[in-house]
Write a protein that holds these residues in place. Structure first.
Motif, PDB file in Angstrom:
ATOM      1  N   UNK A 192      39.902  34.330  29.379  1.00  0.00           N
ATOM      2  CA  UNK A 192      39.287  34.622  30.654  1.00  0.00           C
ATOM      3  C   UNK A 192      40.119  35.979  31.059  1.00  0.00           C
ATOM      4  N   UNK A 193      41.184  36.048  31.070  1.00  0.00           N
ATOM      5  CA  UNK A 193      42.138  37.365  31.219  1.00  0.00           C
ATOM      6  C   UNK A 193      41.500  38.573  30.342  1.00  0.00           C
ATOM      7  N   UNK A 194      41.132  38.270  29.140  1.00  0.00           N
ATOM      8  CA  UNK A 194      40.834  39.472  28.361  1.00  0.00           C
ATOM      9  C   UNK A 194      41.950  40.294  28.117  1.00  0.00           C
ATOM     10  N   UNK A 195      41.969  41.386  27.696  1.00  0.00           N
ATOM     11  CA  UNK A 195      43.136  42.298  27.346  1.00  0.00           C
ATOM     12  C   UNK A 195      44.026  42.626  28.673  1.00  0.00           C
ATOM     13  N   UNK A 196      43.714  42.070  29.715  1.00  0.00           N
ATOM     14  CA  UNK A 196      44.606  42.530  30.783  1.00  0.00           C
ATOM     15  C   UNK A 196      45.589  41.394  31.218  1.00  0.00           C
ATOM     16  N   UNK A 197      46.933  41.628  31.082  1.00  0.00           N
ATOM     17  CA  UNK A 197      47.946  40.820  31.480  1.00  0.00           C
ATOM     18  C   UNK A 197      47.996  40.191  33.097  1.00  0.00           C
ATOM     19  N   UNK A 198      47.437  41.168  33.955  1.00  0.00           N
ATOM     20  CA  UNK A 198      47.324  41.311  35.400  1.00  0.00           C
ATOM     21  C   UNK A 198      46.399  39.998  35.497  1.00  0.00           C
ATOM     22  N   UNK A 199      45.220  40.128  35.133  1.00  0.00           N
ATOM     23  CA  UNK A 199      44.027  38.923  35.091  1.00  0.00           C
ATOM     24  C   UNK A 199      44.548  37.793  34.566  1.00  0.00           C
ATOM     25  N   UNK A 200      45.112  37.665  33.367  1.00  0.00           N
ATOM     26  CA  UNK A 200      45.648  36.577  32.730  1.00  0.00           C
ATOM     27  C   UNK A 200      46.583  35.768  33.612  1.00  0.00           C
ATOM     28  N   UNK A 201      47.581  36.683  34.305  1.00  0.00           N
ATOM     29  CA  UNK A 201      48.237  36.191  35.110  1.00  0.00           C
ATOM     30  C   UNK A 201      47.591  35.471  36.251  1.00  0.00           C
TER      31      UNK A 201
END
Length: 653
Positions: free
Chosen positions: A456-465
């Motif tokens: 769901x967050x893809x390659x983005x750590x921020x989105x995953x957080x």
């Protein structure tokens, strides 16, 4: 004029509010003296078992944990009625049977222990019967204590383990029969008798007992009075008193709602008296009480479980958690101060407040057990359990120094009984979460959930957080803090670790958001309890709590991207720089929310202040420069506006 002091004794109205919002506190009070006395002494014996074994050593792991769970189940069916309509004065026959059955389970484990070990996971018919009874008793006890959400969640996981082969997609697994599950839940140390129960039977029990002994010695009154003496006379003083006192007490007792009601019964009327609104007064108490579980040295009980799950010393958890916790409370105090400055809310009259030297002279010696505990944890090389054992004894001895704090024999015995009773809800939560963790482990659900969050967050750590945060807050809704953390640590934390985030940072991240579920509407139990005392609107109190705790919602992102805040792999120079910029960032968050520093701040600068805060909470030097530039503009605007205002005032004369 008489001095203001905070009385820690709770009245009937407070009890009613606690029981309304915290189901764990809704226990029986028997009218039959012989029954009440029998239960009282049973609780004392249970505490003595845990206290003594912390010194001489516990029996074999499976024996010890089974005995602990059986004793907790016994007290669960004695203390908690089957529903809200059932009598809380009498013990029905069926609960007596359940209590005896609970003790029968550990009796079976102890008697058949050599054969259980010899069978090495191959269960027989009797194991199936006893194990099934154990699962049913744990589910029922949890339903009574914590309510339906946690019990239904555990049942859903059991159903998933049994029928997951029929689920399409990544969450499908090969399926398990009931015998395999009973084997996992009952005769292994990976299910009900798993790590969480192991922690509850050692660290948590001892520290809850430590808290009870400290309470009997008058530590609660000391924290409240020293907070009054230090902050009561400052601008917006009562709100600052609530923050300081609730933070200290929450760290020790670990119960946000009980903390809201006991401290808030005094601080909320004082806040309203000095001009704070009903909703803001309730929000201050709620945010401060919830944050107590984030604050070293005790951090409620979850820190012990975290240390075990992460595999590091508990003393190191204290170190890692210290700066983020201070930033959280600093964020609340800054908003409280700015609100008071904006509204010109003065503190309490100095003559009504206790003096610091008088409070320290009367009760300052009660700090000795806490300092002793910290010394044991950091410098003795002894175990946490032994440190807690010694600290309890030191507390009793220290209380004898002054007549006002001296504990009688009855006080000590009452503390033993209270320790056992206070552990029931936490230990029972640990037991039922053992079911969820076992299913998560054997089915691969935890790994699959981690992969889903990462996708769901893809390659983005921020989105995953962000997705991990949402998962934590949904799972934490309506759940007590311990199971909320355990479940989120099992499901969400692995996703963060797979992204390369340090395991300590990942666990603290999910811990923060599991705790904040108590503040965020629509299920904001701590905020609702505070509204019950303040007379404010519950939902508005919840919204005000979120605003007050906003720095706390950002802090977990800060230490994930800034491991220096956790003092992980850094030098003191860098850690100090990051801490200073983070403090300034937290201050700018407060100004953005309140729209005030020295004067009112226009909307554009409020937005800029928030952006500047985000720039300052990273470890990037160039972003820090950007944050300081915005801060300089903000301060310049405020100074010029203040001068202009002073000139107008002067010319009017």
């Amino acid at each position: 004029m008489s001095k203001i002091t905070i009385d820690n004794q709770i009245n009937d109205q407070q009890v009613e509010i606690i029981e309304k919002y915290d189901k764990e506190q809704k226990t029986r009070s028997f009218d039959k003296a012989s029954l009440a006395k029998g239960v009282y002494w049973a609780a004392v014996i249970i505490s003595l078992y845990h206290f003594i074994t912390s010194f001489v050593g516990a029996p074999a792991t499976l024996k010890h944990r089974s005995l602990h769970v059986s004793m907790i189940l016994f007290l669960s069916f004695i203390f908690y009625p089957i529903n809200d309509k059932a009598s809380r004065k009498k013990l029905p026959l069926y609960d007596g049977i359940f209590a005896v059955l609970s003790l029968g389970i550990t009796l079976y484990v102890w008697i058949d222990y050599p054969n259980i070990i010899a069978r090495a996971g191959l269960i027989n018919t009797m194991d199936m019967i006893v194990g099934t009874i154990l699962v049913v008793l744990v589910l029922e006890a949890s339903r009574r204590i914590s309510g339906l959400p946690l019990t239904l969640l555990a049942m859903a996981f059991i159903g998933y383990a049994l029928y997951g082969r029929n689920i399409p997609g990544i969450f499908s697994h090969r399926g398990y029969d009931w015998a395999s599950l009973v084997n996992q839940f009952f005769i292994s140390t990976d299910g009900i008798y798993g790590t969480s129960v192991g922690v509850a039977s050692s660290y948590i029990f001892l520290f809850i007992l430590f808290g009870e002994v400290m309470n009997k010695s008058g530590m609660g009154k000391f924290f409240n009075d020293i907070a009054l003496a230090l902050a009561g006379g400052s601008m917006g003083g009562p709100a600052k008193v609530a923050v300081i006192a609730s933070g200290f007490l929450g760290s020790i007792n670990g119960s946000a709602i009980a903390n809201v009601v006991t401290t808030g019964a005094f601080t909320i009327p004082l806040m309203k008296r000095t001009g704070y609104s009903k909703e803001f007064s309730g929000a201050v108490e709620a945010t401060a009480s919830v944050g107590g579980q984030l604050l070293p040295p005790i951090m409620g009980a979850a820190a012990f479980i975290m240390a075990e799950m992460v595999g590091i010393k508990y003393s190191m958890i204290i170190v890692y958690a210290a700066i983020p916790a201070i930033l959280y409370y600093l964020g609340i105090i800054i908003q409280v101060h700015l609100r008071a400055s904006k509204s010109n809310l003065v503190g309490l009259p100095k003559e009504e407040l206790p003096r610091v030297k008088d409070v320290m002279r009367e009760r300052g010696h009660l700090l000795i057990p806490i300092l002793f505990l910290l010394g044991m944890l950091f410098f003795s090389g002894k175990t946490v359990v032994f440190s807690a054992f010694c600290s309890i004894i030191v507390t009793v001895i220290t209380s004898m120094f002054k007549e006002s704090t001296r504990m009688s024999v009855k006080d000590i015995i009452d503390a033993l009984a209270g320790g056992a009773k206070g552990t029931v809800s936490v230990a029972m939560a640990c037991a039922i979460v053992g079911i969820i963790i076992a299913v998560t482990s054997i089915t691969g659900f935890g790994l699959n959930m981690a992969n889903a969050i990462i996708q769901l967050g893809g390659t983005s750590i921020l989105a995953t957080l962000v997705f991990a945060m949402i998962t934590c807050m949904i799972l934490g809704m309506g759940l007590p803090s311990i199971p909320a953390y355990l479940i989120t640590a099992t499901i969400a934390a692995p996703a963060l670790v797979k992204l390369g985030i340090p395991v300590v940072a990942a666990h603290l991240f999910v811990f923060y958001f599991a705790m904040f579920a108590n503040l965020t509407p629509p299920v904001a139990l701590a905020a609702f309890a505070a509204a019950g005392l303040s007379g404010g609107d519950p939902m508005k109190t919840g919204v005000a709590s979120v605003k007050l705790a906003l720095a706390g919602f950002i802090i977990p992102y800060m230490f994930v991207f800034n491991n220096e805040l956790l003092l992980l792999d850094t030098t003191w120079t860098i850690a100090l720089r990051v801490t200073i910029t983070s403090i300034i960032g937290v201050m700018m968050i407060g100004t953005a929310i309140e729209g005030y520093l020295l004067r009112e701040i226009p909307l554009v600068l409020r937005v800029a202040s928030f952006i500047g805060a985000l720039l300052l909470i990273t470890a990037n030097f160039f972003q820090d420069i950007g944050g300081f530039a915005i801060l300089a503009i903000l301060i310049l605007q405020q100074v010029l506006k203040k001068k202009k205002g002073n000139m107008r005032t002067h010319s009017s004369y």
